[in-house]
Design an enzyme around this catalytic site. Structure first.
Site, PDB file in Angstrom:
ATOM      1  N   HIS A 140       0.803  -1.327  -0.111  1.00  0.00           N
ATOM      2  CA  HIS A 140      -0.044  -0.061  -0.158  1.00  0.00           C
ATOM      3  C   HIS A 140       1.072   1.303  -0.071  1.00  0.00           C
ATOM      4  O   HIS A 140       1.772   1.305   0.930  1.00  0.00           O
ATOM      5  CB  HIS A 140      -0.987   0.005   1.272  1.00  0.00           C
ATOM      6  CG  HIS A 140      -1.877   1.213   1.316  1.00  0.00           C
ATOM      7  ND1 HIS A 140      -2.909   1.246   0.724  1.00  0.00           N
ATOM      8  CD2 HIS A 140      -1.781   2.279   1.833  1.00  0.00           C
ATOM      9  CE1 HIS A 140      -3.621   2.225   0.756  1.00  0.00           C
ATOM     10  NE2 HIS A 140      -2.796   3.135   1.573  1.00  0.00           N
ATOM     11  N   CYS A 141       0.735   1.788  -1.082  1.00  0.00           N
ATOM     12  CA  CYS A 141       1.502   3.089  -1.091  1.00  0.00           C
ATOM     13  C   CYS A 141       0.986   4.276  -0.695  1.00  0.00           C
ATOM     14  O   CYS A 141      -0.065   4.861  -1.370  1.00  0.00           O
ATOM     15  CB  CYS A 141       1.994   3.316  -2.691  1.00  0.00           C
ATOM     16  SG  CYS A 141       3.232   4.616  -2.829  1.00  0.00           S
ATOM     17  N   PRO A 142       1.449   5.043   0.304  1.00  0.00           N
ATOM     18  CA  PRO A 142       0.847   6.096   1.075  1.00  0.00           C
ATOM     19  C   PRO A 142       1.066   7.688  -0.170  1.00  0.00           C
ATOM     20  O   PRO A 142       0.333   8.207  -0.233  1.00  0.00           O
ATOM     21  CB  PRO A 142       1.848   6.525   2.289  1.00  0.00           C
ATOM     22  CG  PRO A 142       2.915   5.696   1.841  1.00  0.00           C
ATOM     23  CD  PRO A 142       2.684   4.732   1.320  1.00  0.00           C
ATOM     24  N   ASN A 198      -1.808   6.885  -2.214  1.00  0.00           N
ATOM     25  CA  ASN A 198      -2.932   6.591  -1.297  1.00  0.00           C
ATOM     26  C   ASN A 198      -3.730   5.599  -2.056  1.00  0.00           C
ATOM     27  O   ASN A 198      -4.750   5.470  -2.152  1.00  0.00           O
ATOM     28  CB  ASN A 198      -3.702   7.795  -1.265  1.00  0.00           C
ATOM     29  CG  ASN A 198      -4.807   7.605  -0.225  1.00  0.00           C
ATOM     30  OD1 ASN A 198      -4.692   6.858   0.698  1.00  0.00           O
ATOM     31  ND2 ASN A 198      -5.813   8.049  -0.526  1.00  0.00           N
TER      32      ASN A 198
END
Lengths: 168, 759
Positions: free
Chosen positions: B133-135, B138
């Site tokens: 999950h890439c912040p 998002n």
């Protein structure tokens, strides 16, 4: 309220969902989309093996064709890159095309083969391509029902005669 | 169903993506505004163009990575997990290219996560080919958007390098005027890529390695394939190709689209009875109106047949039972037996009409089926009917579901056993009259005759009210197949043995046969191998097959068959109450030694040899016993259940039977007894069968005693030798001699059944 007329339509048998049988994915070759060709035992007395196997085999071939990495997928990728992926707004991808084909195939199979046997195939895409769901319907053989609940198409997406159940 | 409910707006999760977006767009804009004009002027106009393209690429990929569905799985329906939710193991193993991969149960999404799938706690979804999950975007990175994320990383790295380089050039050329606006801005712009260079380029390099190895971030950081083999790799080039060139995967979270309505309206088509499944319907005229359908797909057929049953005469019912029994086991019988029948046919082409339609069916089915056991059972059951032949008095009581079962198995075992068994029963029915040829059961008849036809009353009643195989199986069977009777495996046509125990019958028969010899009128009709359903039955005479009468080959085949049957029976009958029955029978039989027929010693040899056969019939035995009882005199309850009762009854009956035997075909009283005793004696080996035998005997006896009914008597007189229907004396020629036990001849009967004939 006049006496209810029970026409023959109402008196016919109705079907209701009895159970669901799931044909699982076959992961033996990786994450490519394939379904197991093992025949579920619950359908033993509902449909001939060959028919279901044929259906599964055809679906598998469709999915293989959709996921094939080859010339067309290259071109699509390059075109998408070139157009900054705006092409996706205009054109449908190959996979989507095959999915439409699959959907049509399942529809046709349902109409011709499965519905007469009281079964209903659900497009795997609706289940995340994890299972091939086969709904099994039973003949409840209801004798009469109120006219309102006659076996005309029910509301759900697949119309089932639910006169009996509705009437009850 | 797919999305998680109760999501609330959390601004904090948007901070990274906002920051990233702001920085990216902002700095690039500044670069273009303040640095590029000079670069275009001084170096080349291509520079801004190039930078513009790269930036555009970065933006596109960034957008795709941010907004594209990564491959979220919709939540599973309740139906799908109804069995799994509480009792499911946490992991399920699946083999992928030879490597075991664990699939974990996702409690949120209610399915076993497919390989490479993982549940994202931020998004609260299971994502296909979950990477991370890439912040900064998002969004989860999964199967669908991994390519775009990777390209974003690549392009961003390039873009950062570009901006930094060109900015540096600009600054270097404007060193003397660092405080100028453009220069200052350029410197500031240069700092941003300089600052994020190492993380971004590091991440890019990391993902390049992942792509080359065909792994996801999730797999890498959790060490799934540490030291192991990655089953998902396609080689370096294949992996790169897969990431970059594979078609865009489909979305699973689709809007519910309108599907065309498909009307599902009963009646439903059911698959035809395949050869594997035998549905044997035994119509019991309402008594047992259950169709025991095997798992055959021919349920429809079965159903149809059922309907036919009611009109059948009681005799038919008997048979019906049998067939029903057959169906209990999965119809393997049907398919199987068919092939076997031909053998029978060859022996007994003249089977008369099968009195029992059921038999026919079952037999057919049996042939189709794979399970010989079942068919055997069927046959036994059928045979029982034969015995009964008493005009239906007993029929109703057949209910032999177990019979059927027995039946079913047997045919399989014995090639033509089903037929034989049927013939046996038929014979029994006929015993009096016909030739006790089991031939009646000829397979050909069976197979050829449609199920329905079998039930036709005509056939059924063709024999003096007895259900003889002959009539059932082969309407045209001529009673004159006495000779074949011999080969019958112990067709119980003698009237006493339950058709259900073809094999047992054989065993039993032997002694009986021997006894008969003593008593004289052995009708060699059929080898006792009731169970053998075999081709021996060719002659579906009511008269039981007597070993004595069988030719050597027949006996040999009978013997083989018996052994096989017994083996199978054992399997089948494990759970049955046979054991006690066996005991019973044995006991009874032993006790029957004193019937006036040759001592059991005569038979034991023969019967023992047959021991193996019963197993297939064990189930049937129960039924047979019951059936036999029913036939004879409503002893059903007694006979059916109680071995002990049976034993006692048998004793009595055997006595009477023996008596009957003694009188040989003519004298009932003696004949019966004599008839019985032999059967009893040999029981030991045939344990499984014996019960039925005893039943039969019992019933037989009852019939004899009680009624002296014409049906009983008549047939008896004619042939009953060993409880086997009267055989055609002529057929076998040699009456069974008491000393038969001394030499046991093995004969091969129809369908390869081996009969042991004590000579």
């Amino acid at each position: 309220m006049a006496t209810e007329f029970h026409n023959l339509q109402e008196l016919r048998h109705s079907a209701s969902l009895a159970t669901r049988v799931f044909v699982q994915r076959d992961y033996s070759e990786g994450t490519v989309c394939r379904f197991q060709s093992k025949f579920p035992s619950e359908l033993d007395n509902r449909i001939e093996r060959s028919l279901l196997e044929e259906t599964v085999k055809t679906l598998n071939s469709y999915y293989t064709e959709a996921e094939k990495i080859g010339g067309q997928s290259y071109m699509e990728g390059c075109l998408a890159c070139a157009t900054a992926y705006f092409v996706f707004l205009c054109m449908e991808t190959r996979y989507e095309k095959v999915l439409k084909k699959i959907s049509g195939y399942i529809q046709e199979q349902n109409e011709k083969i499965y519905a007469p046997r009281g079964l209903l195939l659900t497009d795997p895409i609706e289940r995340g391509m994890r299972v091939l769901e086969i709904s099994v319907f039973e003949d409840h053989g209801c004798s009469s029902s109120s006219p309102s609940s006659s076996s005309s198409s029910s509301s759900s997406s697949s119309s089932m005669s639910s006169a009996c159940s509705a009437a009850r | 169903m797919p999305d998680s409910t109760g999501k609330r707006f959390k601004p904090t999760k948007y901070i990274p993506v906002s920051t990233a977006a702001t920085l990216l767009v902002g700095s690039t804009t500044l670069f273009f505004v303040f640095t590029c004009p000079w670069l275009a002027k001084v170096i080349s106009p291509a520079v801004p163009l190039y930078n513009g393209v790269v930036f555009l690429f970065v933006l596109a990929n960034f957008s795709m990575a941010t907004f594209m569905d990564p491959g979220v799985y919709p939540r599973a329906d309740e139906d799908e997990d109804k069995d799994d939710d509480f009792r499911a193991p946490l992991y399920k193993n699946v083999e992928i290219k030879g490597i075991q991969v664990r699939m974990k149960w996702c409690a949120t999404c209610h399915f076993y996560r497919p390989p490479r799938c993982s549940h994202c706690s931020v998004c609260d979804n299971c994502v296909e080919d979950f990477d991370h999950h890439c912040p900064w975007v998002n969004n989860c990175i999964g199967r669908r958007n991994y390519r775009y994320f990777f390209l974003f990383l690549l392009s961003l790295s390039v873009h950062m390098i570009n901006v930094f380089s060109f900015g540096l050039i600009f600054v270097l050329h404007h060193r003397e005027r660092l405080s100028a606006l453009h220069t200052t801005v350029t410197l500031v712009v240069m700092c941003i890529p300089g600052l994020f260079f190492i993380p971004v380029v590091g991440l890019t390099g990391f993902h390049m390695v992942l792509v080359a190895r065909g792994r996801t971030t999730n797999e890498q950081v959790t060490g799934k394939f540490r030291g192991g083999v990655n089953p998902f790799t396609k080689g370096c080039c294949g992996n790169v190709e897969y990431v970059l060139c594979s078609p865009l995967a489909p979305r699973y979270m689709l809007d519910p689209r309108k599907k065309p309505h498909i009307k599902i309206q009963p009646p439903f088509i059911r698959p035809d009875l395949s050869d594997r499944q035998i549905t044997i319907k035994v119509s019991d005229n309402g008594i047992h109106g259950t169709i025991v359908s095997s798992k055959s797909k021919n349920s429809l057929d079965v159903l149809d047949e059922k309907e036919i049953q009611p009109p059948l005469p009681p005799k038919a019912d008997r048979y019906n039972f049998k067939s029903q029994l057959t169906s209990t086991e999965d119809g393997s019988l049907s398919g199987k037996t068919h092939p076997s029948t031909p053998a029978m046919y060859k022996y007994r082409p003249s089977f008369s009409t099968m009195p029992k339609v059921h038999y026919h069916n079952s037999r057919e089915k049996i042939m189709m089926g794979e399970e010989r056991k079942t068919s055997a059972i069927l046959e036994e059951g059928v045979r029982g009917h034969d015995y009964r032949s008493e005009p239906n008095l007993d029929l109703p009581e057949y209910t032999n579901a177990p019979l059927h079962r027995t039946f079913q198995s047997s045919p399989l075992q014995l090639d033509a056993d089903p037929v034989n068994s049927r013939s046996l029963s038929l014979k029994q029915a006929q015993r009096r009259s016909e030739k006790g040829h089991l031939t009646g059961l000829q397979p050909q008849t069976v197979t050829s005759t449609p199920y329905k036809s079998v039930f036709s009353p005509n056939t059924l009643s063709n024999r003096n009210g007895s259900l003889s195989y002959d009539s059932l199986l082969n309407p045209s069977i001529s009673p004159g197949n006495a000779s074949e009777c011999m080969a019958h495996r112990g067709m119980p046509s003698m009237g006493f043995h339950s058709p259900y125990l073809p094999t047992k019958m054989c065993h039993i028969r032997e002694p009986e046969i021997q006894r008969q010899q003593v008593t004289t009128t052995y009708s060699p009709v059929m080898p006792v191998r009731v169970g053998r359903q075999s081709p021996h039955q060719r002659d579906r005479d009511p008269s039981p097959v007597r070993y004595d009468n069988l030719s050597q080959t027949i006996m040999a085949s009978i013997q083989e068959r018996k052994e096989m049957e017994e083996r199978e029976k054992r399997h089948m009958f494990h759970g049955r109450s046979q054991p006690h029955i066996y005991a019973q029978d044995s006991g009874v039989f032993d006790g029957a030694g004193g019937y006036g027929l040759p001592p059991s010693g005569c038979y034991p040899d023969g019967t023992r040899s047959r021991g193996p056969t019963p197993p297939a019939y064990s189930g049937s035995r129960d039924n047979l016993m019951g059936v036999g009882l029913v036939n004879y005199g409503q002893r059903t309850p007694v006979l059916r259940h109680g071995g002990s009762t049976m034993g006692r009854a048998l004793r009595t009956s055997s006595t009477s039977l023996h008596t009957d035997h003694s009188s040989s075909n003519s004298s009932q009283g003696r004949a019966t007894e004599g008839y019985r005793s032999p059967t009893h004696q040999p029981h030991s080996p045939i344990v499984p069968r014996s019960p039925s035998y005893s039943h039969y005997k019992l019933s037989y006896m009852n019939a004899l005693e009680r009624t002296d009914s014409p049906r009983l008597g008549a047939p008896r007189e004619t042939k009953i030798v060993n409880g086997q229907r009267d055989c055609h004396p002529g057929a076998h020629g040699t009456p069974l001699s008491p000393s038969r036990h001394n030499n046991v001849k093995k004969m091969t009967g129809i369908g390869g059944t081996t009969y042991e004939i004590s000579v």
